[in-house]
Write an enzyme that holds these catalytic residues in place. Structure first.
Site, PDB file in Angstrom:
ATOM      1  N   SER A 305       0.854  -1.199   0.000  1.00 34.03           N
ATOM      2  CA  SER A 305       0.000   0.000   0.000  1.00 34.03           C
ATOM      3  C   SER A 305       0.879   1.235   0.000  1.00 34.03           C
ATOM      4  O   SER A 305       2.047   1.169   0.409  1.00 34.03           O
ATOM      5  CB  SER A 305      -0.860   0.003   1.273  1.00 34.03           C
ATOM      6  OG  SER A 305      -1.533   1.224   1.416  1.00 34.03           O
ATOM      7  N   TYR A 318      -2.321  -0.710  10.454  1.00 33.00           N
ATOM      8  CA  TYR A 318      -2.270  -0.989   9.011  1.00 33.00           C
ATOM      9  C   TYR A 318      -0.916  -0.551   8.431  1.00 33.00           C
ATOM     10  O   TYR A 318      -0.205  -1.346   7.807  1.00 33.00           O
ATOM     11  CB  TYR A 318      -3.425  -0.259   8.323  1.00 33.00           C
ATOM     12  CG  TYR A 318      -3.534  -0.502   6.841  1.00 33.00           C
ATOM     13  CD1 TYR A 318      -4.079  -1.682   6.352  1.00 33.00           C
ATOM     14  CD2 TYR A 318      -3.120   0.465   5.915  1.00 33.00           C
ATOM     15  CE1 TYR A 318      -4.196  -1.919   4.985  1.00 33.00           C
ATOM     16  CE2 TYR A 318      -3.238   0.251   4.556  1.00 33.00           C
ATOM     17  CZ  TYR A 318      -3.776  -0.929   4.092  1.00 33.00           C
ATOM     18  OH  TYR A 318      -3.888  -1.149   2.739  1.00 33.00           O
TER      19      TYR A 318
HETATM   20  N1  LIG Z   1      -8.646  -0.658  -1.154  1.00 34.01           N
HETATM   21  C1  LIG Z   1      -7.617   0.180  -1.169  1.00 34.01           C
HETATM   22  O1  LIG Z   1      -7.798   1.400  -1.292  1.00 34.01           O
HETATM   23  C2  LIG Z   1      -6.214  -0.330  -1.025  1.00 34.01           C
HETATM   24  C3  LIG Z   1      -5.150   0.550  -1.254  1.00 34.01           C
HETATM   25  C4  LIG Z   1      -3.853   0.077  -1.165  1.00 34.01           C
HETATM   26  C5  LIG Z   1      -3.610  -1.238  -0.857  1.00 34.01           C
HETATM   27  N2  LIG Z   1      -4.658  -2.076  -0.629  1.00 34.01           N
HETATM   28  C6  LIG Z   1      -4.339  -3.468  -0.298  1.00 34.01           C
HETATM   29  O2  LIG Z   1      -4.914  -4.297  -1.275  1.00 34.01           O
HETATM   30  C7  LIG Z   1      -5.266  -5.546  -0.690  1.00 34.01           C
HETATM   31  C8  LIG Z   1      -6.727  -5.826  -0.970  1.00 34.01           C
HETATM   32  O3  LIG Z   1      -7.484  -4.795  -0.390  1.00 34.01           O
HETATM   33  P1  LIG Z   1      -9.019  -4.539  -0.792  1.00 34.01           P
HETATM   34  O4  LIG Z   1      -9.318  -3.143  -0.486  1.00 34.01           O
HETATM   35  O5  LIG Z   1      -9.276  -5.041  -2.148  1.00 34.01           O
HETATM   36  O6  LIG Z   1      -9.747  -5.431   0.310  1.00 34.01           O
HETATM   37  P2  LIG Z   1     -11.224  -6.010   0.377  1.00 34.01           P
HETATM   38  O7  LIG Z   1     -11.624  -5.878   1.804  1.00 34.01           O
HETATM   39  O8  LIG Z   1     -12.114  -5.419  -0.663  1.00 34.01           O
HETATM   40  O9  LIG Z   1     -11.000  -7.560   0.015  1.00 34.01           O
HETATM   41  C9  LIG Z   1     -10.150  -8.338   0.797  1.00 34.01           C
HETATM   42  C10 LIG Z   1     -10.374  -9.808   0.482  1.00 34.01           C
HETATM   43  O10 LIG Z   1      -9.485 -10.546   1.329  1.00 34.01           O
HETATM   44  C11 LIG Z   1     -10.217 -11.585   1.975  1.00 34.01           C
HETATM   45  N3  LIG Z   1      -9.604 -11.856   3.283  1.00 34.01           N
HETATM   46  C12 LIG Z   1      -9.656 -11.105   4.396  1.00 34.01           C
HETATM   47  N4  LIG Z   1      -9.013 -11.708   5.401  1.00 34.01           N
HETATM   48  C13 LIG Z   1      -8.506 -12.859   4.903  1.00 34.01           C
HETATM   49  C14 LIG Z   1      -7.737 -13.919   5.440  1.00 34.01           C
HETATM   50  N5  LIG Z   1      -7.370 -13.909   6.742  1.00 34.01           N
HETATM   51  N6  LIG Z   1      -7.402 -14.955   4.653  1.00 34.01           N
HETATM   52  C15 LIG Z   1      -7.810 -14.984   3.370  1.00 34.01           C
HETATM   53  N7  LIG Z   1      -8.555 -14.024   2.801  1.00 34.01           N
HETATM   54  C16 LIG Z   1      -8.901 -12.973   3.560  1.00 34.01           C
HETATM   55  C17 LIG Z   1     -11.632 -11.059   2.087  1.00 34.01           C
HETATM   56  O11 LIG Z   1     -12.571 -12.117   2.234  1.00 34.01           O
HETATM   57  C18 LIG Z   1     -11.795 -10.292   0.782  1.00 34.01           C
HETATM   58  O12 LIG Z   1     -12.251 -11.112  -0.255  1.00 34.01           O
HETATM   59  C19 LIG Z   1      -4.940  -5.431   0.798  1.00 34.01           C
HETATM   60  O13 LIG Z   1      -3.692  -6.007   1.073  1.00 34.01           O
HETATM   61  C20 LIG Z   1      -4.905  -3.941   1.017  1.00 34.01           C
HETATM   62  O14 LIG Z   1      -4.096  -3.577   2.110  1.00 34.01           O
HETATM   63  C21 LIG Z   1      -5.956  -1.651  -0.705  1.00 34.01           C
END
Ligand SMILES: NC(=O)c1ccc[n+]([C@@H]2O[C@H](COP(=O)([O-])OP(=O)(O)OC[C@H]3O[C@@H](n4cnc5c(N)ncnc54)[C@H](O)[C@@H]3O)[C@@H](O)[C@H]2O)c1
Length: 430
Positions: A305, A318
């Site tokens: 991130s 986080y």
């Molecule tokens: N959304 C953003 O703005 C953003 C920005 C930068 C980085 N990220 C990173 O991208 C990645 C995905 O984020 P997102 O926003 O798409 O999340 P999200 O919450 O939309 O989806 C996360 C997915 O991970 C699964 N999950 C959660 N805990 C789990 C576990 N213990 N084991 C297996 N699966 C699990 C959930 O069921 C879900 O399907 C993360 O690592 C997040 O830190 C997100």
């Protein structure tokens, strides 16, 4: 054969076939290996035969001894084909292997994709795989990589026919990555806590792609037994792996003055420890594959991130886990380079169209509106505009932006241990 033996043998066999395919510049270079129950008497005579009985010691499988025996068996098959004079040597590969172990015999079917390998298993079709070239080009480029300056569409060929894994692939960035990889011709394991969501997505993709493009597997990345079982399932289903995208992550924003330790640990267990567990068990499988495919590069990519590159106010659990994971990426990269495994992080900006932000009930836009985090914001649109304005390129990050970074990392064979920002200029190197 026991379940455990397939995780030991299938990656060794897969590596051997990948390595041998290199010698022919076959465009479908990566291979799928399907272990089969293989009752005696149904094993085709054309199968490569390897007796690995001597490779088992009191400590388990001696992988180096097993790899050597497999390479010798493969060479004997090639010599046999050349002597028969029916096929020009180097233009075919065997499609079936019969392996003897102290606990019995097993059969493995090999082809370019999962559907074809499964069909061979069902029909006992051991006719050789016909390759598509003769030159020696020992590089991942054999998978059909685009020429310099080619478009992103062509660049996506770098994952064609590869076996890939995406954790947290049922929704959000993970879903976008799964969709991108499946559309580019990869076989994608969708690993998620949300098994129903992963299965639904796999079904959608399989019918859209008209092939087995995706397989759903349940996992909790913070539970070691679950992560170990995930890699066993991958080896049992397809033999090995080329790319692991460790994407599953969670966010519980809170003030350092208020956050309870349970919530802090929950975030850390998934975002930080979960990545360690993934790299540990993925690394073991990829190292095994590397014993028979020393020139084949594989990738572990952590979806990090922008909060892994600069602090995040009232979001320490986080940001701390993401910063820490970059330390893991650099350290694992140093260690695993010996096995041809590259380890890198991709650091996206805010995915404002994704469910984490846009969910109408639990999304961050609604939360930030209700808690007054954005001064003067009266609507969700005001909150969104506030976050868009922070980005020099004036928009949130998308799945397509992240996919470009993934293709770059996989294509770039001369880099490891990096954290690549994809933030529209919001976070710059300092
Ligand atoms: N959304 C953003 O703005 C953003 C920005 C930068 C980085 N990220 C990173 O991208 C990645 C995905 O984020 P997102 O926003 O798409 O999340 P999200 O919450 O939309 O989806 C996360 C997915 O991970 C699964 N999950 C959660 N805990 C789990 C576990 N213990 N084991 C297996 N699966 C699990 C959930 O069921 C879900 O399907 C993360 O690592 C997040 O830190 C997100």
């Amino acid at each position: 054969m026991s379940f455990t033996d397939h995780i030991l043998l299938a990656p060794l066999i897969r590596g051997l076939w990948i390595n041998a395919a290199h010698e022919s510049s076959d465009t479908g270079c990566p291979r799928v290996v399907v272990p089969s129950a293989g009752a005696d008497g149904t094993i085709p005579a054309q199968a490569v035969f390897a007796d690995l009985s001597a490779a088992w010691t009191g400590d388990g499988l001696d992988e180096a001894v097993a790899a050597k025996a497999l390479m010798d068996a493969y060479a004997a098959w090639e010599t046999g084909v050349a002597q028969k004079g029916k096929q020009p040597a180097g233009l075919t590969q065997p499609s079936c292997a019969r392996i003897k172990t102290p606990s019995g015999e097993a059969v493995y079917w090999i082809d370019r994709d999962l559907g074809s390998a499964r069909k061979r298993n069902e029909t006992f079709d051991a006719s050789p795989l016909v390759l598509s070239g003769t030159n020696t080009v020992p590089s991942n480029s054999d998978s059909g990589i685009a020429a310099p300056g080619a478009s992103a569409v062509n660049r996506s060929l770098v994952v064609k026919n590869k076996i890939v894994l995406v954790t947290g692939g049922a929704q959000g960035f993970g879903e976008e990555i799964v969709r991108g990889l499946a559309a580019s011709g990869a076989l994608v394991f969708i690993a998620d806590l949300n098994q129903a969501g992963a299965e639904k997505l796999a079904e959608t993709l399989n019918s859209a792609e008209k092939r087995i493009a995706a397989v759903a597997v349940p996992v909790n990345v913070s539970d070691e037994a679950s992560v170990e079982a995930l890699f066993k399932t991958i080896a049992e289903t397809a033999g090995g792996l080329d790319l692991c995208v460790s994407n599953a992550g969670v966010l519980k924003a809170a003030s350092v003055l208020e956050q309870d330790v349970g919530s802090f640990k929950f975030v850390t267990d998934i975002n930080y420890t979960g990545f360690f567990l993934m790299a540990k068990h993925c690394g073991r499988l990829l190292r095994r594959q590397n014993r028979t495919a020393p020139g084949w590069k594989t990738d572990i990519i952590q979806i990090n991130s922008k909060s892994g590159l600069e602090g995040s106010n009232k979001n320490g659990a986080y940001a701390g886990g993401k910063f820490g994971a970059i330390g893991l990426v650099e350290s694992f990269a140093l260690e695993l380079v010996e096995y041809g495994i590259k380890v890198n992080a991709i650091c996206p900006g805010n995915f404002l169209d994704g469910p984490l932000w846009s969910d109408p009930e639990k999304g961050l836009f609604v939360q930030y509106l209700n808690t007054g985090k954005v001064p003067g914001a009266k609507t969700v649109a005001d909150v969104r505009a506030f976050y868009e304005a922070k980005v020099p390129m004036k928009r949130g990050c998308t799945g397509a932006d992240v996919m470009r970074a993934i293709y770059y990392v996989v294509e770039q064979e001369y880099e490891t241990g990096q954290a690549i920002p994809v933030t529209g200029g919001q976070v710059m190197l300092h």
